[in-house]
Design a protein around this motif. Sequence first.
Motif, PDB file in Angstrom:
ATOM      1  N   ARG A 401      61.699   3.517  39.869  1.00 34.16           N
ATOM      2  CA  ARG A 401      60.910   4.733  39.847  1.00 34.16           C
ATOM      3  C   ARG A 401      60.409   5.037  41.258  1.00 34.16           C
ATOM      4  O   ARG A 401      60.354   4.147  42.111  1.00 34.16           O
ATOM      5  CB  ARG A 401      59.715   4.602  38.896  1.00 34.16           C
ATOM      6  CG  ARG A 401      58.629   3.636  39.351  1.00 34.16           C
ATOM      7  CD  ARG A 401      57.545   3.502  38.311  1.00 34.16           C
ATOM      8  NE  ARG A 401      56.455   2.624  38.720  1.00 34.16           N
ATOM      9  CZ  ARG A 401      55.300   3.058  39.224  1.00 34.16           C
ATOM     10  NH1 ARG A 401      55.098   4.358  39.385  1.00 34.16           N
ATOM     11  NH2 ARG A 401      54.352   2.200  39.571  1.00 34.16           N
ATOM     12  N   GLU A 402      60.064   6.306  41.478  1.00 34.96           N
ATOM     13  CA  GLU A 402      59.525   6.730  42.765  1.00 34.96           C
ATOM     14  C   GLU A 402      58.017   6.880  42.672  1.00 34.96           C
ATOM     15  O   GLU A 402      57.497   7.379  41.664  1.00 34.96           O
ATOM     16  CB  GLU A 402      60.166   8.044  43.219  1.00 34.96           C
ATOM     17  CG  GLU A 402      61.597   7.880  43.690  1.00 34.96           C
ATOM     18  CD  GLU A 402      62.104   9.105  44.435  1.00 34.96           C
ATOM     19  OE1 GLU A 402      61.327  10.088  44.557  1.00 34.96           O
ATOM     20  OE2 GLU A 402      63.260   9.079  44.907  1.00 34.96           O
ATOM     21  N   LEU A 403      57.344   6.467  43.724  1.00 33.00           N
ATOM     22  CA  LEU A 403      55.890   6.504  43.776  1.00 33.00           C
ATOM     23  C   LEU A 403      55.474   7.314  44.996  1.00 33.00           C
ATOM     24  O   LEU A 403      55.804   6.969  46.135  1.00 33.00           O
ATOM     25  CB  LEU A 403      55.326   5.082  43.872  1.00 33.00           C
ATOM     26  CG  LEU A 403      53.805   4.948  43.959  1.00 33.00           C
ATOM     27  CD1 LEU A 403      53.165   5.430  42.671  1.00 33.00           C
ATOM     28  CD2 LEU A 403      53.418   3.501  44.251  1.00 33.00           C
ATOM     29  N   GLU A 404      54.784   8.419  44.745  1.00 33.15           N
ATOM     30  CA  GLU A 404      54.274   9.279  45.818  1.00 33.15           C
ATOM     31  C   GLU A 404      52.867   8.822  46.182  1.00 33.15           C
ATOM     32  O   GLU A 404      52.001   8.711  45.316  1.00 33.15           O
ATOM     33  CB  GLU A 404      54.256  10.742  45.365  1.00 33.15           C
ATOM     34  CG  GLU A 404      55.630  11.349  45.140  1.00 33.15           C
ATOM     35  CD  GLU A 404      56.298  11.769  46.438  1.00 33.15           C
ATOM     36  OE1 GLU A 404      55.606  11.765  47.485  1.00 33.15           O
ATOM     37  OE2 GLU A 404      57.493  12.095  46.398  1.00 33.15           O
ATOM     38  N   VAL A 433      61.380   5.844  51.066  1.00 30.76           N
ATOM     39  CA  VAL A 433      62.394   6.893  51.033  1.00 30.76           C
ATOM     40  C   VAL A 433      61.772   8.171  51.590  1.00 30.76           C
ATOM     41  O   VAL A 433      60.551   8.265  51.767  1.00 30.76           O
ATOM     42  CB  VAL A 433      62.933   7.135  49.607  1.00 30.76           C
ATOM     43  CG1 VAL A 433      63.658   5.899  49.100  1.00 30.76           C
ATOM     44  CG2 VAL A 433      61.802   7.496  48.659  1.00 30.76           C
ATOM     45  N   ALA A 434      62.610   9.142  51.867  1.00 29.61           N
ATOM     46  CA  ALA A 434      62.128  10.405  52.417  1.00 29.61           C
ATOM     47  C   ALA A 434      61.322  11.161  51.368  1.00 29.61           C
ATOM     48  O   ALA A 434      61.716  11.249  50.205  1.00 29.61           O
ATOM     49  CB  ALA A 434      63.303  11.257  52.899  1.00 29.61           C
ATOM     50  N   SER A 435      60.200  11.705  51.798  1.00 29.97           N
ATOM     51  CA  SER A 435      59.356  12.493  50.897  1.00 29.97           C
ATOM     52  C   SER A 435      59.940  13.882  50.731  1.00 29.97           C
ATOM     53  O   SER A 435      60.307  14.539  51.707  1.00 29.97           O
ATOM     54  CB  SER A 435      57.927  12.585  51.449  1.00 29.97           C
ATOM     55  OG  SER A 435      57.329  11.317  51.527  1.00 29.97           O
ATOM     56  N   ARG A 436      60.021  14.331  49.480  1.00 28.88           N
ATOM     57  CA  ARG A 436      60.568  15.662  49.216  1.00 28.88           C
ATOM     58  C   ARG A 436      59.517  16.759  49.334  1.00 28.88           C
ATOM     59  O   ARG A 436      59.826  17.879  49.697  1.00 28.88           O
ATOM     60  CB  ARG A 436      61.180  15.700  47.818  1.00 28.88           C
ATOM     61  CG  ARG A 436      62.385  14.817  47.649  1.00 28.88           C
ATOM     62  CD  ARG A 436      63.061  15.102  46.316  1.00 28.88           C
ATOM     63  NE  ARG A 436      62.199  14.789  45.202  1.00 28.88           N
ATOM     64  CZ  ARG A 436      62.196  13.628  44.569  1.00 28.88           C
ATOM     65  NH1 ARG A 436      62.999  12.667  44.958  1.00 28.88           N
ATOM     66  NH2 ARG A 436      61.390  13.414  43.545  1.00 28.88           N
ATOM     67  N   GLY A 437      58.267  16.419  49.029  1.00 21.99           N
ATOM     68  CA  GLY A 437      57.255  17.464  48.981  1.00 21.99           C
ATOM     69  C   GLY A 437      56.592  17.755  50.294  1.00 21.99           C
ATOM     70  O   GLY A 437      56.082  18.849  50.501  1.00 21.99           O
ATOM     71  N   SER A 438      56.575  16.789  51.232  1.00 22.14           N
ATOM     72  CA  SER A 438      55.834  16.980  52.470  1.00 22.14           C
ATOM     73  C   SER A 438      56.422  16.086  53.537  1.00 22.14           C
ATOM     74  O   SER A 438      56.987  15.028  53.260  1.00 22.14           O
ATOM     75  CB  SER A 438      54.349  16.652  52.277  1.00 22.14           C
ATOM     76  OG  SER A 438      53.652  16.664  53.510  1.00 22.14           O
ATOM     77  N   THR A 439      56.309  16.525  54.776  1.00 24.62           N
ATOM     78  CA  THR A 439      56.757  15.730  55.910  1.00 24.62           C
ATOM     79  C   THR A 439      55.590  15.203  56.725  1.00 24.62           C
ATOM     80  O   THR A 439      55.784  14.650  57.797  1.00 24.62           O
ATOM     81  CB  THR A 439      57.675  16.568  56.824  1.00 24.62           C
ATOM     82  OG1 THR A 439      56.950  17.730  57.276  1.00 24.62           O
ATOM     83  CG2 THR A 439      58.923  17.002  56.086  1.00 24.62           C
ATOM     84  N   ARG A 449      61.138  -1.186  42.230  1.00 26.45           N
ATOM     85  CA  ARG A 449      61.848  -1.854  41.134  1.00 26.45           C
ATOM     86  C   ARG A 449      61.607  -3.354  41.262  1.00 26.45           C
ATOM     87  O   ARG A 449      61.889  -3.939  42.312  1.00 26.45           O
ATOM     88  CB  ARG A 449      63.347  -1.566  41.161  1.00 26.45           C
ATOM     89  CG  ARG A 449      64.088  -2.178  39.974  1.00 26.45           C
ATOM     90  CD  ARG A 449      65.503  -1.684  39.911  1.00 26.45           C
ATOM     91  NE  ARG A 449      66.206  -2.191  38.752  1.00 26.45           N
ATOM     92  CZ  ARG A 449      67.408  -1.775  38.365  1.00 26.45           C
ATOM     93  NH1 ARG A 449      68.017  -0.826  39.046  1.00 26.45           N
ATOM     94  NH2 ARG A 449      67.991  -2.286  37.316  1.00 26.45           N
ATOM     95  N   TRP A 450      61.076  -3.940  40.202  1.00 24.76           N
ATOM     96  CA  TRP A 450      60.778  -5.368  40.229  1.00 24.76           C
ATOM     97  C   TRP A 450      61.936  -6.149  39.632  1.00 24.76           C
ATOM     98  O   TRP A 450      62.334  -5.916  38.500  1.00 24.76           O
ATOM     99  CB  TRP A 450      59.503  -5.672  39.450  1.00 24.76           C
ATOM    100  CG  TRP A 450      59.116  -7.114  39.560  1.00 24.76           C
ATOM    101  CD1 TRP A 450      59.440  -8.124  38.692  1.00 24.76           C
ATOM    102  CD2 TRP A 450      58.358  -7.721  40.603  1.00 24.76           C
ATOM    103  NE1 TRP A 450      58.931  -9.308  39.130  1.00 24.76           N
ATOM    104  CE2 TRP A 450      58.253  -9.091  40.307  1.00 24.76           C
ATOM    105  CE3 TRP A 450      57.743  -7.230  41.749  1.00 24.76           C
ATOM    106  CZ2 TRP A 450      57.568  -9.983  41.133  1.00 24.76           C
ATOM    107  CZ3 TRP A 450      57.058  -8.120  42.562  1.00 24.76           C
ATOM    108  CH2 TRP A 450      56.977  -9.469  42.252  1.00 24.76           C
ATOM    109  N   GLU A 451      62.492  -7.052  40.419  1.00 21.20           N
ATOM    110  CA  GLU A 451      63.566  -7.925  39.958  1.00 21.20           C
ATOM    111  C   GLU A 451      63.033  -9.345  39.805  1.00 21.20           C
ATOM    112  O   GLU A 451      62.159  -9.767  40.565  1.00 21.20           O
ATOM    113  CB  GLU A 451      64.730  -7.925  40.977  1.00 21.20           C
ATOM    114  CG  GLU A 451      65.421  -6.585  41.135  1.00 21.20           C
ATOM    115  CD  GLU A 451      66.317  -6.246  39.961  1.00 21.20           C
ATOM    116  OE1 GLU A 451      66.442  -7.102  39.058  1.00 21.20           O
ATOM    117  OE2 GLU A 451      66.881  -5.150  39.941  1.00 21.20           O
TER     118      GLU A 451
END
Length: 840
Positions: A401-404, A433-439, A449-451
């Motif tokens: 999952r992605e966490l902002e 990862v690159a933020s989609r909503g703001s730079t 992701r927990w392995e």
Amino acid sequence: MPAARAGGPLLLGVRHHGPGSARAVRAALDAAAPRTVLIEGPPEADTLIPLAADPDMRPPVALLAHVVDEPGRSAFWPLAEFSPEWVAIRWALDRGVPARFIDLPATHTLAREKEEPARSPAVPAEPAVPAELTDDAVRIDPLAVLARTAGHDDPERWWEDAVEHRSGTRTDPFAPFAALEEAMGVLRGAYGGGGHARDPEREAYMRLQVRAARREFGDDVAVVCGAWHVPALRRRTTVAADRALLKGLPRVRTDMTWVPWTHRRLSRAGGYGAGIDSPGWYGHLFDAPDRPVERWMTKVARLLRDEDRMVSSAHVIEAVRLADTLAAVRGRPLAGLTETTDAVRAVMCEGSDVPLALVHDRLVVGDVLGEVPPSAPAVPLQRDLARLQKRLRIKPEPQERELELDLRGETDAGRSRLLHRLRLLGIGWGEPVASRGSTGTFRETWRLRWEPELSVRVAEAGVWGTTVLSAATARTEADAVAAPALAEVTALAERCLLARLTDALPVVMRVLADRAALDTDVGHLAQALPALVRSLRYGDVRGTDTRALAEVAAGLAERIFVGLPPACAALDAEAAEEMRRHVDAVHGAVGLLGETGLLGETGLRRGAGPSGETGLPGGAGPLGETVTASPSAGGRRGTGMRGRWHSVLRVLTGRDTVPGVLRGRAVRLLLDDGELGQEEAARLMGLVLSPGTEPGDAAAWIEGFVGGGSGGGMLLVHDERLLGLVDAWLTGVPAEAFTDVLPLLRRTFSAYEAGVRRTLGELVRRGSRARGSVATAVSGIPGFAPEPDAARADAVLPVLRLLLGPEIGPAAEPDGSAGAEESADGDDTVDADDLVGVDR
């Protein structure tokens, strides 16, 4: 007396992670009521068995053993809710019966792993295959031999038919084990005694433990182990012979605990050698012994509905009917995974494999993550990590999952620091990862992701400290001292600031200053500068003092300014391309360095490095001009850091020994910064593209000037003088030289976006009245006219009325008057000029 325990203890041979075996074990234990239960597993875990009854313990879980002095050497024994071993443990705990593990101790297993890498000890043993036999099916899985003998080409499907779908119909609870023991005895008689180098040692230790249990409890002993081992445990051997096999085994000091596991890691696709193809399906069979097909189809329907697919109750009914029909046609006692999958594809997925892949990933395999109680043994670092996860409300999950994160909030800032510190420790729970909503620098995006393997990384990182902060600090300091390259130290400094390791930063900065002072390679310095300058932007949001970093960055920049022109001379094509990337990186870094506002706070003098050394003698720039260190002067020639950088670029543009790709890039950077006029840029291009220049050098200059990643295509679109120069040069390249320059030109122009390439093609095709000057183009192509086409502009008015309404309404005209005048026929018609003042 049942056949499975004739003449000795009750031997229950099972398939690891088999729900049918798990139900059969429970039925056999209920019928036999043994006084003790012996289970295949490491005996060091005997003290951990009571934790299986803790309410907070939820399988799948695994026993983790690791070497105390070398936590990276570890082994797992995974157990799911449908594992026969887990069922035996819970049966014993529920009835107060002693339970023990009897496999070869982990202290020997992990000692041997250093000499001979092997699979997890929980992996079922492979049969020994004589040298003359090449039957891969036997070597991989002994069940394949039994399946082939029964006329099946799929071992999983045969196991479902023979065990999983028939276990509830038998009246004798010991019959399945007697049949498996007989089958395995035949296999071992045909293919030898193991197939794995450790099998004789493991089975010798098991026999010794069974003898010890029989001396204590008599024959009321039940043994739950892999079916392959049952014939070996039944074989009569002497105590002396078994002890001789174990004599002299290497030992290491180990520690053991419970850790969470996942269904995905139980699957063979996850790399676990004793895994199964469909842990989610097997878990369903274990939890739903009655009407498993109907319940499975309901699960599938619920998943597809959650994904906004139209699945009704009628779909479920038809899918169940189709699965049962397929099972009857294929002669199977019950619809298995193959039949249910075919029915789901045909009825619920309308023949598409796309939603079916989702069903396989989420249900057939599954993402169930187990839980371990807080009372389980753990290294101090693991406990501190669990405390931080709870305080920051960031729970480990098996799904990606992605966490902002908004770093202006204390909770999100704490999450960011935790994730960055874990990355420094080699615990890759999250990846930025690159933020989609703001730079903006106040926002971060992480992919989490927990392995299960991360538990090993946590134990391994425990050697650096007892808390995440102390461990990350110690690891960062050690990595800084050991880093072989300057760029690695600068990257470490950037990550140190992101993790807010204030105690480690002075050590990293001292190493960075020492390395920078000794490194004379301009390429290394250019690689190091961008990471340092990026770090300067983090101070405002993260509350980190970056003044020391600014001093080092300024010193690096000064040394790059001095050393870059000589370093760019006499380079081959590959080295020139690498240096061009360095020039681009330094250009962006200098721009950021001038915007930070920290240079003025450091009090740096012209040419002063981090220790006060002078980068350029006498305050002179690369061209001998006198400059000052005023940060506000950046962007004017000869003043400030940007001015000094522009002077370096001017040096590059005028030296014939500098490769064309670097000269063209320097001209482009000066043009973009407004330090070079359009006329001057056109003049320099004209000189390079003159007939006296070799075509290869000219093509390299063009690549540097208008390379695809630099937005050069739009520059040619909007400046027909430059486009005309390129066009005229390209059409004049001799035929014998065109083949040599074609790959370079193709690389340059193919990187443009499709729309830019199409526009350039139209511009070249139409031609111009006067190439190389500000000429008005003559065109018969729509969209390329000398003046705006009023008729084409008026064509958009009907669409505007639909968007804005029938009446645009009064609006302020440029002269302050009201909106459009009403037309002579009373219609509120407007033209293109009337829209100037409309604010909608």
